[in-house]
Design an enzyme around this catalytic site. Structure first.
Site, PDB file in Angstrom:
ATOM      1  N   HIS A 239      12.968   1.812  -1.997  1.00 30.46           N
ATOM      2  CA  HIS A 239      11.873   1.814  -2.941  1.00 30.46           C
ATOM      3  C   HIS A 239      12.820   1.983  -4.426  1.00 30.46           C
ATOM      4  O   HIS A 239      13.733   2.827  -4.604  1.00 30.46           O
ATOM      5  CB  HIS A 239      11.117   2.950  -2.876  1.00 30.46           C
ATOM      6  CG  HIS A 239       9.796   2.802  -3.920  1.00 30.46           C
ATOM      7  ND1 HIS A 239      10.013   3.304  -5.393  1.00 30.46           N
ATOM      8  CD2 HIS A 239       8.704   2.275  -3.810  1.00 30.46           C
ATOM      9  CE1 HIS A 239       8.771   2.915  -5.868  1.00 30.46           C
ATOM     10  NE2 HIS A 239       7.974   2.296  -4.944  1.00 30.46           N
ATOM     11  N   CYS A 277       8.880  -3.263  -5.196  1.00 28.55           N
ATOM     12  CA  CYS A 277       7.685  -2.606  -6.010  1.00 28.55           C
ATOM     13  C   CYS A 277       7.575  -3.333  -7.050  1.00 28.55           C
ATOM     14  O   CYS A 277       8.395  -3.124  -8.257  1.00 28.55           O
ATOM     15  CB  CYS A 277       7.837  -1.112  -5.961  1.00 28.55           C
ATOM     16  SG  CYS A 277       6.661  -0.460  -7.043  1.00 28.55           S
ATOM     17  N   HIS A 304       4.846  -3.553  -2.877  1.00 31.17           N
ATOM     18  CA  HIS A 304       4.031  -2.935  -3.449  1.00 31.17           C
ATOM     19  C   HIS A 304       3.400  -3.795  -4.698  1.00 31.17           C
ATOM     20  O   HIS A 304       4.183  -3.968  -5.653  1.00 31.17           O
ATOM     21  CB  HIS A 304       4.334  -1.614  -4.109  1.00 31.17           C
ATOM     22  CG  HIS A 304       4.895  -0.487  -3.455  1.00 31.17           C
ATOM     23  ND1 HIS A 304       5.166   0.665  -3.663  1.00 31.17           N
ATOM     24  CD2 HIS A 304       4.514  -0.439  -2.084  1.00 31.17           C
ATOM     25  CE1 HIS A 304       5.518   1.534  -2.593  1.00 31.17           C
ATOM     26  NE2 HIS A 304       5.061   0.820  -1.759  1.00 31.17           N
ATOM     27  N   ASP A 359      -0.624  -0.989  -3.639  1.00 29.95           N
ATOM     28  CA  ASP A 359       0.061   0.221  -4.429  1.00 29.95           C
ATOM     29  C   ASP A 359      -1.047   0.962  -5.227  1.00 29.95           C
ATOM     30  O   ASP A 359      -2.175   1.184  -4.780  1.00 29.95           O
ATOM     31  CB  ASP A 359       1.005  -0.179  -5.478  1.00 29.95           C
ATOM     32  CG  ASP A 359       1.795   0.776  -5.606  1.00 29.95           C
ATOM     33  OD1 ASP A 359       1.978   1.832  -4.858  1.00 29.95           O
ATOM     34  OD2 ASP A 359       2.829   0.538  -6.640  1.00 29.95           O
ATOM     35  N   HIS A 360      -0.678   1.149  -6.603  1.00 30.52           N
ATOM     36  CA  HIS A 360      -1.881   2.077  -6.917  1.00 30.52           C
ATOM     37  C   HIS A 360      -3.073   1.539  -7.545  1.00 30.52           C
ATOM     38  O   HIS A 360      -3.041   0.165  -7.587  1.00 30.52           O
ATOM     39  CB  HIS A 360      -1.014   2.717  -8.285  1.00 30.52           C
ATOM     40  CG  HIS A 360       0.029   3.390  -7.990  1.00 30.52           C
ATOM     41  ND1 HIS A 360       0.864   3.452  -8.975  1.00 30.52           N
ATOM     42  CD2 HIS A 360       0.479   4.061  -7.026  1.00 30.52           C
ATOM     43  CE1 HIS A 360       1.981   3.884  -8.603  1.00 30.52           C
ATOM     44  NE2 HIS A 360       1.812   4.583  -7.267  1.00 30.52           N
ATOM     45  N   TYR A 376      -4.146   6.935  -6.279  1.00 27.33           N
ATOM     46  CA  TYR A 376      -4.823   6.255  -5.080  1.00 27.33           C
ATOM     47  C   TYR A 376      -6.093   6.524  -4.633  1.00 27.33           C
ATOM     48  O   TYR A 376      -6.434   6.993  -3.804  1.00 27.33           O
ATOM     49  CB  TYR A 376      -3.695   7.218  -4.029  1.00 27.33           C
ATOM     50  CG  TYR A 376      -2.493   6.828  -3.756  1.00 27.33           C
ATOM     51  CD1 TYR A 376      -2.205   5.546  -3.146  1.00 27.33           C
ATOM     52  CD2 TYR A 376      -1.297   7.316  -4.793  1.00 27.33           C
ATOM     53  CE1 TYR A 376      -0.689   5.061  -3.135  1.00 27.33           C
ATOM     54  CE2 TYR A 376      -0.072   6.963  -4.769  1.00 27.33           C
ATOM     55  CZ  TYR A 376       0.240   5.726  -3.906  1.00 27.33           C
ATOM     56  OH  TYR A 376       1.589   5.410  -3.787  1.00 27.33           O
TER      57      TYR A 376
HETATM   58  C1  DNO Z   1       4.386   5.888  -5.961  1.00 25.04           C
HETATM   59  C2  DNO Z   1       5.110   5.487  -4.809  1.00 25.04           C
HETATM   60  C3  DNO Z   1       6.349   6.492  -4.841  1.00 25.04           C
HETATM   61  C4  DNO Z   1       7.021   5.898  -3.349  1.00 25.04           C
HETATM   62  C5  DNO Z   1       8.252   6.716  -3.283  1.00 25.04           C
HETATM   63  C6  DNO Z   1       9.174   5.876  -1.978  1.00 25.04           C
HETATM   64  O1  DNO Z   1       3.245   5.697  -5.737  1.00 25.04           O
HETATM   65  O2  DNO Z   1       5.478   4.188  -5.013  1.00 25.04           O
HETATM   66  O3  DNO Z   1       5.815   7.679  -4.184  1.00 25.04           O
HETATM   67  O4  DNO Z   1       6.350   6.122  -2.165  1.00 25.04           O
HETATM   68  O5  DNO Z   1       9.084   6.924  -4.045  1.00 25.04           O
HETATM   69  O6  DNO Z   1       9.942   6.412  -1.230  1.00 25.04           O
END
Ligand code: DNO
Length: 405
Positions: A239, A277, A304, A359-360, A376
């Protein structure tokens, strides 16, 4: 494309039965209670998997297919004496996951802090709330709360003045909240939570570690992990560092396409891959996301999908925007991922599908009064996945009709 959803375990206010209603097929999760450096026991993985997968006959099944993340112990990032034991534990956790059929593993190599935001309830003009990173606030924390000894050139005189002004305008409660957001971390983080003194001590551990040294430590970690991953058919998906640049004097080494070129030159193993991401990479203007999705297609094991909107006058500040209305062209990113899947299918690749998650999400409607994990939310993410699904379906239908003519 396999649509997935992150679940934080039985305490997650968004339950497995609610996730089932979204139409996703896969769950992204982790054994969040096990501290970094310890083995994830086979039995615990099996138990957790059945929490996710066991359901009454007739219900749509969900499958735990992606781990996000197995944390990498700070001693490994620092290559401290004795860190090999933590690497072995990481490999053992991976072996145990593979034995349960879980073969896509996200991880990161961010020192001390994981993903970071300054505002967890940033109100948008439409009344929904978003997460925001504000460079001036972050500088106010760094210079006037943490009081870090910064090196020459880290901040201009004007940036110091701006940060002072922001700091002075903050109440004690604002300062505490900002400090907690940064040092205690956000959901899913893979680093410990610290009080201010411990946080300073952790930063201090990295004083002799520059980007080259940190890269060397990442590559040593991968030398130990990748041969086993390959043998097990596990895909690792690093990531990016979020936000993708050096922070608090710490080097961050997975930020740009150039960083990824360096990573794959050092370790060409097909198990060495990335989490694309989109939101993280796009929070700097020099990352061209559709181009990166094409360039690194074969390396993308997980993605993501979300975007950010950067401030016009300060490109390091941003808020998390709606999934299709950010600074990047999400449709072109999704198109690149679908084209990559077509290429994989034509090559009989062992892993054709790319796992994606929304993702978010924004906090909206019923999310607003609920206490949840920042980023989340239930409804906000549902909106995100629904929008992204619409794009996937439309582009796939266009591809199918093109192939048929
Ligand atoms: C945030 C995420 C991070 C991710 C970690 C991966 O929402 O993208 O918490 O899970 O950094 O290791």
């Amino acid at each position: 494309m396999r649509e997935s959803w992150r679940w934080f375990g039985p305490s997650d206010p968004v339950t497995i039965d609610e996730i089932r209603q979204t139409g996703v097929t896969d769950i992204v999760s982790a054994l969040h209670d096990i501290p970094a450096g310890e083995v994830w026991p086979l039995e615990s993985i099996r138990r957790y998997k059945s929490l996710i997968e066991d359901c009454d006959p007739g219900l749509s099944p969900l499958k735990w297919t992606v781990v996000e993340s197995i944390p990498v112990h700070e001693d490994v990032k620092l290559a401290q004496p004795g860190h090999e034991e933590y690497v072995q534990a990481w490999v053992q956790s991976m072996e145990n996951l593979a034995a349960c059929g879980i073969k896509t593993i996200c991880y990161n190599f961010m020192p001390v802090i994981d993903w970071t935001r300054t505002d967890l309830k940033y109100k948008l003009p439409n009344g929904a709330y978003s997460l925001r990173f504000d460079q001036k606030k972050f500088a106010a924390f760094d210079l006037f709360i943490l009081k870090r000894e910064v090196s020459d050139g880290e901040y201009t005189a004007a940036e110091v003045d701006d940060a002072r002004e922001v700091f002075e305008a903050m109440s004690e409660a604002d300062r505490t909240e900002l400090t907690n957001n940064i040092t205690a971390g956000l959901p899913g983080k893979m680093t410990d939570s610290y009080g201010l003194d411990d946080f300073r001590a952790m930063l201090n551990n990295y004083r002799d570690i520059d980007a080259a040294a940190l890269r060397e430590n990442l590559f040593a970690f991968l030398s130990a992990v990748l041969p086993r991953a390959e043998a097990l058919g596990v895909k690792l998906a690093i990531h990016p560092d979020d936000p993708p640049r050096d922070m608090l004097g710490l080097p961050r080494i997975i930020c740009t396409a150039d960083d990824l070129d360096i990573l794959f030159d050092a370790h060409p193993s097909p198990s060495n891959g990335i989490t694309l991401c989109v939101g993280t990479y796009s929070s700097r203007p020099d990352n061209d996301l559709p181009a990166m999705a094409r360039q690194f297609g074969p390396r993308i094991h997980f993605s993501h999908l979300r975007g950010v909107s950067r401030d016009a006058d300060e490109q390091r500040s941003f808020y998390e925007a709606s999934h299709l209305d950010s600074d990047i062209d999400m449709v072109q990113v999704i198109k690149a991922l679908l084209d990559e899947e077509t290429r994989r299918a034509a090559n009989n690749s062992d892993q054709v599908d790319i796992f994606i998650r929304p993702d978010h999400g924004l906090q909206m409607m019923d999310d607003i009064d609920k206490t949840g994990n920042p980023g989340y939310s239930g409804i906000g993410r549902l909106k995100g996945v629904a929008e992204v699904r619409g794009v996937i379906r439309a582009l796939s239908a266009m591809n199918d009709s093109r192939a048929a003519t």
